[in-house]
Design a protein around this motif. Structure first.
Motif, mmCIF file in Angstrom:
data_model
loop_
_atom_site.group_PDB
_atom_site.id
_atom_site.type_symbol
_atom_site.label_atom_id
_atom_site.label_comp_id
_atom_site.label_asym_id
_atom_site.label_seq_id
_atom_site.Cartn_x
_atom_site.Cartn_y
_atom_site.Cartn_z
ATOM 1 N N LEU A 261 -0.452 11.542 24.453
ATOM 2 C CA LEU A 261 -1.988 12.217 25.024
ATOM 3 C C LEU A 261 -2.966 12.196 24.014
ATOM 4 C CD1 LEU A 261 -0.566 15.602 26.629
ATOM 5 C CD2 LEU A 261 -0.984 13.280 27.672
ATOM 6 N N LEU A 262 -4.098 11.692 24.199
ATOM 7 C CA LEU A 262 -5.196 11.610 23.513
ATOM 8 C C LEU A 262 -6.410 12.248 23.807
ATOM 9 C CD1 LEU A 262 -5.516 9.602 20.800
ATOM 10 C CD2 LEU A 262 -6.704 8.155 22.328
ATOM 11 N N HIS A 263 -6.630 13.280 22.858
ATOM 12 C CA HIS A 263 -7.944 14.142 23.080
ATOM 13 C C HIS A 263 -9.048 13.380 22.361
ATOM 14 C CE1 HIS A 263 -5.617 17.727 24.312
ATOM 15 N NE2 HIS A 263 -4.643 17.021 23.653
ATOM 16 N N GLN A 264 -9.905 13.042 23.460
ATOM 17 C CA GLN A 264 -11.143 12.352 22.942
ATOM 18 C C GLN A 264 -12.431 13.289 23.119
ATOM 19 O OE1 GLN A 264 -11.416 8.733 25.057
ATOM 20 N NE2 GLN A 264 -10.268 7.432 23.549
ATOM 21 N N PRO A 265 -13.400 12.947 22.348
ATOM 22 C CA PRO A 265 -14.649 14.109 22.226
ATOM 23 C C PRO A 265 -15.438 13.983 23.641
ATOM 24 C CG PRO A 265 -14.576 12.890 20.227
ATOM 25 C CD PRO A 265 -13.462 11.997 21.019
ATOM 26 N N GLY A 266 -15.729 15.118 24.245
ATOM 27 C CA GLY A 266 -16.580 14.930 25.132
ATOM 28 C C GLY A 266 -15.739 15.224 26.860
ATOM 29 N N LEU A 267 -14.259 14.933 26.539
ATOM 30 C CA LEU A 267 -13.570 15.145 27.690
ATOM 31 C C LEU A 267 -12.989 16.533 28.060
ATOM 32 C CD1 LEU A 267 -11.768 11.539 27.827
ATOM 33 C CD2 LEU A 267 -13.824 12.287 28.740
ATOM 34 N N LEU A 268 -12.712 16.913 28.973
ATOM 35 C CA LEU A 268 -12.149 18.062 29.195
ATOM 36 C C LEU A 268 -10.640 18.118 29.270
ATOM 37 C CD1 LEU A 268 -14.762 19.801 32.041
ATOM 38 C CD2 LEU A 268 -14.789 20.060 29.431
ATOM 39 N N ARG A 269 -10.204 17.089 29.414
ATOM 40 C CA ARG A 269 -8.472 16.990 29.266
ATOM 41 C C ARG A 269 -8.038 15.622 28.582
ATOM 42 N NH1 ARG A 269 -6.548 12.918 32.346
ATOM 43 N NH2 ARG A 269 -7.660 11.906 33.912
ATOM 44 N N PRO A 270 -6.987 15.565 27.883
ATOM 45 C CA PRO A 270 -6.322 14.609 27.380
ATOM 46 C C PRO A 270 -6.288 13.571 28.109
ATOM 47 C CG PRO A 270 -4.813 16.015 27.324
ATOM 48 C CD PRO A 270 -5.924 16.772 27.930
ATOM 49 N N LEU A 271 -6.339 12.097 27.794
ATOM 50 C CA LEU A 271 -6.032 11.096 28.385
ATOM 51 C C LEU A 271 -4.520 10.616 28.201
ATOM 52 C CD1 LEU A 271 -9.008 8.781 27.723
ATOM 53 C CD2 LEU A 271 -8.686 10.287 29.818
ATOM 54 N N ARG A 272 -3.907 10.550 29.344
ATOM 55 C CA ARG A 272 -2.133 9.898 29.235
ATOM 56 C C ARG A 272 -2.246 8.719 28.872
ATOM 57 N NH1 ARG A 272 0.152 10.356 34.406
ATOM 58 N NH2 ARG A 272 2.129 10.229 33.400
ATOM 59 N N ALA A 273 -1.139 8.143 28.370
ATOM 60 C CA ALA A 273 -1.051 6.775 27.955
ATOM 61 C C ALA A 273 -1.308 5.811 28.790
ATOM 62 C CB ALA A 273 0.450 6.463 27.120
ATOM 63 N N ALA A 274 -0.876 6.170 29.997
ATOM 64 C CA ALA A 274 -1.119 5.271 31.455
ATOM 65 C C ALA A 274 -2.733 5.136 31.413
ATOM 66 C CB ALA A 274 -0.549 5.780 32.620
ATOM 67 N N GLU A 275 -3.716 5.797 31.275
ATOM 68 C CA GLU A 275 -5.032 5.896 31.217
ATOM 69 C C GLU A 275 -5.565 5.201 30.127
ATOM 70 O OE1 GLU A 275 -6.608 9.542 33.201
ATOM 71 O OE2 GLU A 275 -5.107 10.232 31.901
ATOM 72 N N LEU A 276 -5.065 4.870 29.085
ATOM 73 C CA LEU A 276 -5.828 4.245 27.816
ATOM 74 C C LEU A 276 -5.879 2.839 27.910
ATOM 75 C CD1 LEU A 276 -3.574 5.968 24.866
ATOM 76 C CD2 LEU A 276 -5.797 6.624 25.959
ATOM 77 N N SER A 277 -7.129 2.368 27.381
ATOM 78 C CA SER A 277 -7.063 0.839 27.412
ATOM 79 C C SER A 277 -6.269 -0.112 26.782
ATOM 80 C CB SER A 277 -8.587 0.745 26.745
ATOM 81 O OG SER A 277 -8.657 0.757 25.542
ATOM 82 N N ASP A 278 -6.097 -1.228 26.951
ATOM 83 C CA ASP A 278 -5.163 -2.086 26.163
ATOM 84 C C ASP A 278 -5.408 -1.796 24.654
ATOM 85 O OD1 ASP A 278 -4.206 -2.711 28.573
ATOM 86 O OD2 ASP A 278 -4.415 -4.880 28.521
ATOM 87 N N GLY A 279 -6.568 -1.974 24.249
ATOM 88 C CA GLY A 279 -6.886 -1.909 22.748
ATOM 89 C C GLY A 279 -6.527 -0.794 22.235
ATOM 90 N N THR A 280 -6.700 0.406 22.742
ATOM 91 C CA THR A 280 -6.449 1.718 22.332
ATOM 92 C C THR A 280 -5.122 1.959 22.218
ATOM 93 O OG1 THR A 280 -8.587 2.611 23.147
ATOM 94 C CG2 THR A 280 -6.833 4.113 22.590
ATOM 95 N N LEU A 281 -4.327 1.332 23.066
ATOM 96 C CA LEU A 281 -2.708 1.616 23.209
ATOM 97 C C LEU A 281 -2.084 0.738 22.025
ATOM 98 C CD1 LEU A 281 -0.489 2.842 24.351
ATOM 99 C CD2 LEU A 281 -0.344 1.018 25.875
#
Length: 378
Positions: A261-281
């Motif tokens: 799970l990745l907590h990014q500034p400005g978002l109310l919930r963390p992003l799951r790995a399935a939601e991450l961009s290819d570059g971020t992953l």
């Protein structure tokens, strides 16, 4: 530390000797032979794991991996080969060197394994240069012998053609250098097929346990990151993610499964790995590979910048430089931006540029006999 890698007769690498430093960046245009160099290093590592013949068989057998040009290079057509048709791989450091030659099989061509190459010769020597007086252990065909206080002692006369002597001889009392070399080669970590596609295992919760090395495809990413976090790498891991994204990492553990799970500034919930961009992953995967809590002798990254936005490359370069303080790192890339970013970090890396001339890979600026690192095939 490894100082030299040598390859002869493999794909476009007719006769290449490369220097290695604590951090080495290999660059060159597409088709210059960078991937072939990576594959050659993979074959060396495979010698101590599954066996180089098995790894070559997956490439279509020795015939498909051999240098296809004339024996002496230079683009001369129709040259008749006078020497044995073989692939030779070698590596050397300050204390020890190792070389292996793979040749065409001599087995019955009706055999189901007729395409498997054979191990013809292997040599381990002391120091950086192979000389008769520095040879410690050698293999010629089925015979493996080692040097002791009284001279040469036979270790075995029944080494099978598809076996490396690294597997045949496992007694540290009789040949300690073989056992040490085998463990060093097995520790190498090479990454080329980190999966970031929609169906990549790393995007889904996975069963996990402590792991000191990221899997080749990155499937155990969550467990690898959790291991780094718990085994002393939290500061470097936090710094790398803050540098790249300004984000905070969380590893969710539910009934033995791990998920990124990745907590990014400005978002109310963390992003799951399935939601991450290819570059971020991919950045997370490369970071996990580099910050392993048990550094191997060597980490090799083949085009780690794939799918990453150029804005991520400085952070990637800083993570690479950070890892190079504790393990030897080789980065194979065609990105001039990444090579420049790595060069701007800390100690100047050793940069090696490859090019192709008449179908043959050459090292730019090191193509003369006096420009190459000191190397002698056993």
């Amino acid at each position: 530390m490894l100082t030299t890698v040598a390859v002869r007769g493999y794909r476009s690498l007719r006769d290449v000797v490369l220097p290695l430093g604590p951090l080495t960046v290999v660059t060159g245009a597409n088709g210059s032979g960078k991937s072939n160099l990576y594959r050659a290093l993979h074959l060396l590592a495979a010698t101590a794991r599954e066996g180089a013949p098995a790894a070559l068989a997956r490439e279509g057998g020795l015939a498909s991996a051999l240098w296809a040009g004339p024996e002496q290079g230079g683009g001369t057509e129709g040259t008749v080969r006078r020497g044995p048709v073989r692939v030779a791989l070698g590596v050397a450091g300050d204390e020890t060197g190792y070389a292996v030659e793979l040749g065409l099989p001599q087995t019955d061509q009706r055999s189901a394994f007729a395409r498997d190459p054979e191990v013809k010769e292997e040599t381990v020597w002391g120091g950086s240069i192979a000389r008769p007086a520095t040879v410690l252990t050698e293999r010629r065909g089925p015979l493996v012998r080692t040097r002791d206080e009284t001279g040469w002692a036979t270790l075995t006369t029944t080494a099978r053609p598809h076996e490396s002597m690294l597997d045949v001889v496992a007694d540290p009392r009789r040949s300690p250098e073989l056992v040490t070399l085998r463990e060093e080669l097995r520790s190498w970590r090479l990454y080329d097929h980190l999966r970031t596609d929609a169906g990549a295992p790393a995007r889904m919760p996975q069963p996990g346990s402590r792991t000191s090395a990221l899997a080749p495809d990155g499937a155990d990413l969550a467990a690898a990151l959790a291991t780094i976090d718990e085994m002393g790498g939290r500061r470097d891991l936090t710094a790398a993610l803050d540098d790249a994204f300004g984000s905070r990492l969380e590893i969710a553990v539910r009934e033995g499964t791990f998920e990124v799970l990745l907590h990014q500034p400005g978002l109310l919930r963390p992003l799951r790995a399935a939601e991450l961009s290819d570059g971020t992953l991919r950045f997370l995967m490369v970071t996990a590979a580099l910050l392993t809590p048990r550094p191997p002798q060597l980490v090799v990254l083949n085009e780690p910048e794939q799918s990453m936005h150029p804005s991520l490359l400085p952070a990637l370069a800083r993570t690479i430089a950070r890892a190079a303080r504790s393990t030897q790192v080789v980065v194979v890339t065609h990105s001039a931006d990444l090579a420049g970013a790595v060069a701007a970090e800390g100690e100047e890396p050793l940069t090696v540029e490859l090019a192709k001339t008449a179908g043959e890979t050459v090292v730019v600026g090191r193509d003369g006999p006096l420009d190459r690192p000191a190397w002698r095939w056993p």
